[in-house]
Design a protein around this motif. Structure first.
Motif, PDB file in Angstrom:
ATOM      1  N   ILE A  54       0.866  -1.181   0.000  1.00  0.00           N
ATOM      2  CA  ILE A  54       0.000   0.000   0.000  1.00  0.00           C
ATOM      3  C   ILE A  54       0.900   1.228   0.000  1.00  0.00           C
ATOM      4  O   ILE A  54       1.518   1.569   1.011  1.00  0.00           O
ATOM      5  CB  ILE A  54      -0.938   0.015   1.222  1.00  0.00           C
ATOM      6  CG1 ILE A  54      -1.859  -1.211   1.198  1.00  0.00           C
ATOM      7  CG2 ILE A  54      -1.752   1.303   1.249  1.00  0.00           C
ATOM      8  CD1 ILE A  54      -2.852  -1.256   2.352  1.00  0.00           C
ATOM      9  N   VAL A  55       1.007   1.864  -1.160  1.00  0.00           N
ATOM     10  CA  VAL A  55       1.802   3.081  -1.285  1.00  0.00           C
ATOM     11  C   VAL A  55       0.872   4.261  -1.008  1.00  0.00           C
ATOM     12  O   VAL A  55      -0.098   4.489  -1.745  1.00  0.00           O
ATOM     13  CB  VAL A  55       2.422   3.203  -2.689  1.00  0.00           C
ATOM     14  CG1 VAL A  55       3.223   4.506  -2.805  1.00  0.00           C
ATOM     15  CG2 VAL A  55       3.320   2.000  -2.976  1.00  0.00           C
ATOM     16  N   GLN A  56       1.149   4.988   0.057  1.00  0.00           N
ATOM     17  CA  GLN A  56       0.279   6.077   0.474  1.00  0.00           C
ATOM     18  C   GLN A  56       0.743   7.403  -0.119  1.00  0.00           C
ATOM     19  O   GLN A  56       1.943   7.686  -0.157  1.00  0.00           O
ATOM     20  CB  GLN A  56       0.261   6.183   2.000  1.00  0.00           C
ATOM     21  CG  GLN A  56      -0.190   4.926   2.716  1.00  0.00           C
ATOM     22  CD  GLN A  56      -0.298   5.130   4.212  1.00  0.00           C
ATOM     23  OE1 GLN A  56      -0.412   6.244   4.692  1.00  0.00           O
ATOM     24  NE2 GLN A  56      -0.243   4.039   4.962  1.00  0.00           N
ATOM     25  N   ALA A  57      -0.223   8.215  -0.539  1.00  0.00           N
ATOM     26  CA  ALA A  57       0.108   9.526  -1.093  1.00  0.00           C
ATOM     27  C   ALA A  57      -1.092  10.448  -0.950  1.00  0.00           C
ATOM     28  O   ALA A  57      -2.216  10.039  -1.254  1.00  0.00           O
ATOM     29  CB  ALA A  57       0.506   9.422  -2.561  1.00  0.00           C
ATOM     30  N   HIS A  58      -0.867  11.665  -0.459  1.00  0.00           N
ATOM     31  CA  HIS A  58      -1.974  12.613  -0.400  1.00  0.00           C
ATOM     32  C   HIS A  58      -2.165  13.311  -1.747  1.00  0.00           C
ATOM     33  O   HIS A  58      -3.212  13.896  -2.008  1.00  0.00           O
ATOM     34  CB  HIS A  58      -1.777  13.644   0.717  1.00  0.00           C
ATOM     35  CG  HIS A  58      -0.600  14.549   0.526  1.00  0.00           C
ATOM     36  ND1 HIS A  58       0.646  14.282   1.051  1.00  0.00           N
ATOM     37  CD2 HIS A  58      -0.480  15.719  -0.140  1.00  0.00           C
ATOM     38  CE1 HIS A  58       1.484  15.250   0.719  1.00  0.00           C
ATOM     39  NE2 HIS A  58       0.826  16.130  -0.005  1.00  0.00           N
ATOM     40  N   ASP A  59      -1.141  13.237  -2.615  1.00  0.00           N
ATOM     41  CA  ASP A  59      -1.253  13.772  -3.975  1.00  0.00           C
ATOM     42  C   ASP A  59      -0.820  12.676  -4.938  1.00  0.00           C
ATOM     43  O   ASP A  59       0.344  12.573  -5.313  1.00  0.00           O
ATOM     44  CB  ASP A  59      -0.378  15.016  -4.131  1.00  0.00           C
ATOM     45  CG  ASP A  59      -0.520  15.664  -5.518  1.00  0.00           C
ATOM     46  OD1 ASP A  59      -1.360  15.179  -6.306  1.00  0.00           O
ATOM     47  OD2 ASP A  59       0.202  16.640  -5.803  1.00  0.00           O
ATOM     48  N   VAL A  60      -1.757  11.844  -5.325  1.00  0.00           N
ATOM     49  CA  VAL A  60      -1.417  10.683  -6.154  1.00  0.00           C
ATOM     50  C   VAL A  60      -0.919  11.093  -7.530  1.00  0.00           C
ATOM     51  O   VAL A  60      -0.151  10.364  -8.168  1.00  0.00           O
ATOM     52  CB  VAL A  60      -2.624   9.728  -6.284  1.00  0.00           C
ATOM     53  CG1 VAL A  60      -2.978   9.115  -4.941  1.00  0.00           C
ATOM     54  CG2 VAL A  60      -3.836  10.447  -6.858  1.00  0.00           C
ATOM     55  N   ASP A  61      -1.342  12.259  -7.994  1.00  0.00           N
ATOM     56  CA  ASP A  61      -0.901  12.706  -9.315  1.00  0.00           C
ATOM     57  C   ASP A  61       0.579  13.086  -9.333  1.00  0.00           C
ATOM     58  O   ASP A  61       1.178  13.193 -10.412  1.00  0.00           O
ATOM     59  CB  ASP A  61      -1.739  13.903  -9.779  1.00  0.00           C
ATOM     60  CG  ASP A  61      -3.199  13.527 -10.017  1.00  0.00           C
ATOM     61  OD1 ASP A  61      -3.442  12.387 -10.453  1.00  0.00           O
ATOM     62  OD2 ASP A  61      -4.075  14.362  -9.751  1.00  0.00           O
ATOM     63  N   ALA A  62       1.160  13.288  -8.142  1.00  0.00           N
ATOM     64  CA  ALA A  62       2.576  13.647  -8.055  1.00  0.00           C
ATOM     65  C   ALA A  62       3.482  12.418  -8.012  1.00  0.00           C
ATOM     66  O   ALA A  62       4.709  12.551  -8.072  1.00  0.00           O
ATOM     67  CB  ALA A  62       2.826  14.511  -6.821  1.00  0.00           C
ATOM     68  N   VAL A  63       2.900  11.228  -7.906  1.00  0.00           N
ATOM     69  CA  VAL A  63       3.705  10.004  -7.866  1.00  0.00           C
ATOM     70  C   VAL A  63       4.220   9.721  -9.269  1.00  0.00           C
ATOM     71  O   VAL A  63       3.435   9.654 -10.228  1.00  0.00           O
ATOM     72  CB  VAL A  63       2.869   8.817  -7.343  1.00  0.00           C
ATOM     73  CG1 VAL A  63       3.686   7.534  -7.352  1.00  0.00           C
ATOM     74  CG2 VAL A  63       2.361   9.117  -5.932  1.00  0.00           C
ATOM     75  N   PRO A  64       5.531   9.526  -9.434  1.00  0.00           N
ATOM     76  CA  PRO A  64       6.101   9.303 -10.775  1.00  0.00           C
ATOM     77  C   PRO A  64       5.479   8.092 -11.473  1.00  0.00           C
ATOM     78  O   PRO A  64       5.172   7.079 -10.838  1.00  0.00           O
ATOM     79  CB  PRO A  64       7.592   9.070 -10.492  1.00  0.00           C
ATOM     80  CG  PRO A  64       7.843   9.771  -9.194  1.00  0.00           C
ATOM     81  CD  PRO A  64       6.583   9.610  -8.399  1.00  0.00           C
ATOM     82  N   PRO A  65       5.285   8.196 -12.789  1.00  0.00           N
ATOM     83  CA  PRO A  65       4.653   7.098 -13.543  1.00  0.00           C
ATOM     84  C   PRO A  65       5.383   5.766 -13.395  1.00  0.00           C
ATOM     85  O   PRO A  65       4.737   4.714 -13.453  1.00  0.00           O
ATOM     86  CB  PRO A  65       4.697   7.600 -14.990  1.00  0.00           C
ATOM     87  CG  PRO A  65       4.734   9.089 -14.876  1.00  0.00           C
ATOM     88  CD  PRO A  65       5.530   9.378 -13.635  1.00  0.00           C
ATOM     89  N   VAL A  66       6.717   5.782 -13.227  1.00  0.00           N
ATOM     90  CA  VAL A  66       7.457   4.528 -13.107  1.00  0.00           C
ATOM     91  C   VAL A  66       6.935   3.698 -11.937  1.00  0.00           C
ATOM     92  O   VAL A  66       7.008   2.455 -11.953  1.00  0.00           O
ATOM     93  CB  VAL A  66       8.971   4.801 -12.942  1.00  0.00           C
ATOM     94  CG1 VAL A  66       9.267   5.483 -11.607  1.00  0.00           C
ATOM     95  CG2 VAL A  66       9.774   3.514 -13.059  1.00  0.00           C
TER      96      VAL A  66
END
Length: 287
Positions: free
Chosen positions: A199-211
């Motif tokens: 479970i990779v958590q992120a409050h801004d999922v759009d900022a997570v690199p595509p890789v």
């Protein structure tokens, strides 16, 4: 390392519980691991897959997208005849304080597996070492071996602050096409992370690199609504009591607790947990 021969479903590390096991680590050098030349760990949660037992214990009706992902994972394991819980890696979005870690811990408890947190913002595991400096092994392996469980829920935190090298490392860890044979040069071993629920958590999922994002199924938490404060307090109180392994303290007045929570309704989940824990601690028996 391939998934097939490394998951002898009929084998058991504990004959009294008849749990399946998998070969988690094996050395590829003459240097033995701390636990020997190889390590086999239990695959847990198979007794909870049927009759929606995990879903019933989770009872997170206000997070329908997450619940649907868990439901599909349980159904897939049953169809495949696998007697343990695992879920495809997800990218768990939601505003700060929405309760991402709370949801991950609740899933681990419902599935009967450990929960492990890993801070991807710490670069010490991917920084190059020179001369006498040793490269540190990832703590995930040690935590899994210590727990004896090959299929924990692992929360990856701080991915927005992670370096490019760390993002690349996490992408390899969660990649279901290759993480059954993950080489760890620091241990001179090949590790099998294929049964982990990532479970990779992120409050801004759009900022997570595509890789990394392209290897994950996106799930967005809706978060608590202000009108759900009583349900929220009951859910977190249950988590506090389960963590302490105690019943509701006799001196704890639930009506007073709900009155307090009304004024805390907009607090982040972690802070609400801390405050309820303080109240429980004040009324819990010292023995």
């Amino acid at each position: 390392m391939t998934a097939g021969p490394l998951v002898p479903v009929g084998a058991s590390a504990d004959q009294s519980r008849d749990l399946p096991v998998m070969l988690f680590a094996r050395t590829f050098s003459g240097r033995p691991l701390v636990v020997g030349s190889e390590a086999s760990l239990e695959l847990r949660g198979g007794d909870r897959l049927g009759a929606d037992r995990i879903l019933a214990e989770l009872d997170l009706d206000w997070e329908p997208e997450f619940m649907l992902s868990v439901q599909r994972a349980c159904a897939l394991q049953r169809v495949r005849g696998r007697r343990w819980f695992t879920m495809p890696a997800i990218l768990l979005g939601g505003e700060v304080g929405a309760g991402r870690t709370h949801v991950a811990r609740s899933l681990a408890r419902a599935a009967g597996v450990p929960h492990i947190s890993f801070d991807a913002g710490v670069d010490m595991f991917v920084q190059p070492r020179y001369g006498p400096d040793l490269q540190l092994p990832l703590p995930l392996c040690a935590a899994m071996v210590a727990s004896g469980c090959a299929n924990p829920v692992i929360s990856i935190l701080g991915i927005e602050c992670a370096s490019r090298e760390m993002v690349d490392l996490v992408a390899r860890l969660v990649d279901g096409a290759s993480n059954a044979g993950f080489p760890d040069p620091t241990l001179a071993a090949v590790l099998d992370y294929s049964a982990v629920t990532w479970i990779v958590q992120a409050h801004d999922v759009d900022a997570v690199p595509p890789v990394l994002a392209d290897r994950l199924n996106r799930v967005d938490l809706q978060g608590w609504q202000a009108t759900q404060f009583e349900l929220r307090s009951i859910d977190i109180l249950a988590e506090v009591l389960a963590d302490r392994a105690i019943p509701v303290p006799t001196g704890l007045d639930l009506d007073d607790l709900f009155k307090s929570v009304r004024s805390w309704r907009y607090l982040p989940t972690a802070e609400l947990y801390r405050r309820i824990d303080v109240l429980v601690d004040a009324h819990a028996s010292p023995f």
